[in-house]
Design a protein around this motif. Structure first.
Motif, PDB file in Angstrom:
ATOM      1  N   VAL A 263       0.856  -1.187   0.000  1.00  0.00           N
ATOM      2  CA  VAL A 263       0.000   0.000   0.000  1.00  0.00           C
ATOM      3  C   VAL A 263       0.887   1.231   0.000  1.00  0.00           C
ATOM      4  O   VAL A 263       1.790   1.357   0.831  1.00  0.00           O
ATOM      5  CB  VAL A 263      -0.935   0.007   1.224  1.00  0.00           C
ATOM      6  N   VAL A 264       0.638   2.137  -0.941  1.00  0.00           N
ATOM      7  CA  VAL A 264       1.366   3.401  -1.037  1.00  0.00           C
ATOM      8  C   VAL A 264       0.414   4.499  -0.575  1.00  0.00           C
ATOM      9  O   VAL A 264      -0.622   4.725  -1.198  1.00  0.00           O
ATOM     10  CB  VAL A 264       1.846   3.668  -2.483  1.00  0.00           C
ATOM     11  N   ARG A 265       0.771   5.173   0.543  1.00  0.00           N
ATOM     12  CA  ARG A 265      -0.098   6.197   1.135  1.00  0.00           C
ATOM     13  C   ARG A 265       0.534   7.577   0.991  1.00  0.00           C
ATOM     14  O   ARG A 265       1.696   7.761   1.349  1.00  0.00           O
ATOM     15  CB  ARG A 265      -0.314   5.918   2.614  1.00  0.00           C
ATOM     16  N   PRO A 266      -0.262   8.549   0.494  1.00  0.00           N
ATOM     17  CA  PRO A 266       0.256   9.914   0.414  1.00  0.00           C
ATOM     18  C   PRO A 266       0.084  10.651   1.746  1.00  0.00           C
ATOM     19  O   PRO A 266      -0.810  10.328   2.519  1.00  0.00           O
ATOM     20  CB  PRO A 266      -0.619  10.554  -0.661  1.00  0.00           C
ATOM     21  N   GLY A 267       0.951  11.615   1.980  1.00  0.00           N
ATOM     22  CA  GLY A 267       0.814  12.456   3.171  1.00  0.00           C
ATOM     23  C   GLY A 267       1.910  13.488   3.229  1.00  0.00           C
ATOM     24  O   GLY A 267       3.090  13.159   3.102  1.00  0.00           O
ATOM     25  N   ASP A 268       1.537  14.738   3.375  1.00  0.00           N
ATOM     26  CA  ASP A 268       2.491  15.845   3.500  1.00  0.00           C
ATOM     27  C   ASP A 268       3.471  15.913   2.327  1.00  0.00           C
ATOM     28  O   ASP A 268       4.667  16.169   2.523  1.00  0.00           O
ATOM     29  CB  ASP A 268       3.257  15.755   4.822  1.00  0.00           C
TER      30      ASP A 268
END
Length: 117
Positions: A55-60
């Motif tokens: 899972v690749v999660r975006p953030g900041d």
């Protein structure tokens, strides 16, 4: 024609025997062949179990990558068909055949029209 995703919801907590899996594959292949003959088939794919996912999660402005499924649930996406049909009723008729062939629930979801232009 509209395009639909027929998503197979597979229960990973009850593994199938090789014999059961081979019988299921034979049934789903027959449904896929029927879809091809009717001009409804676009694409089909089976997926490895959820333990093979990342899972690749975006953030900041960056991303993090983690092993395993996005959600911890008993049912995971096990495979799918992409089909084209005149309407939802026709897609649901195909989903009925797919559910019987797979022995698993099938989620039917229409694609947004703009993605196919």
């Amino acid at each position: 024609m509209k395009k639909y995703l027929l998503a197979v919801q597979f229960d990973e907590s009850t593994p199938e025997s090789d014999e059961d899996l081979q019988a299921q594959m034979a049934r789903t292949s027959r449904v896929t062949d029927e879809m091809r003959s009717a001009g409804s088939w676009v694409f089909v794919g089976g997926l490895l179990p959820s333990h093979a996912t990342t899972v690749v999660r975006p953030g900041d402005g960056t991303t993090t990558m983690t092993d395993g499924p996005f959600a911890e649930t008993k049912e995971q996406l096990g495979g799918f068909w992409v089909i084209q049909c005149d309407d939802l009723d026709q897609a649901l008729a195909w989903a009925d055949k797919c559910a019987l062939a797979c022995g698993s629930p099938i989620e039917v979801r229409p694609f947004q029209d703009a993605q196919w232009k």
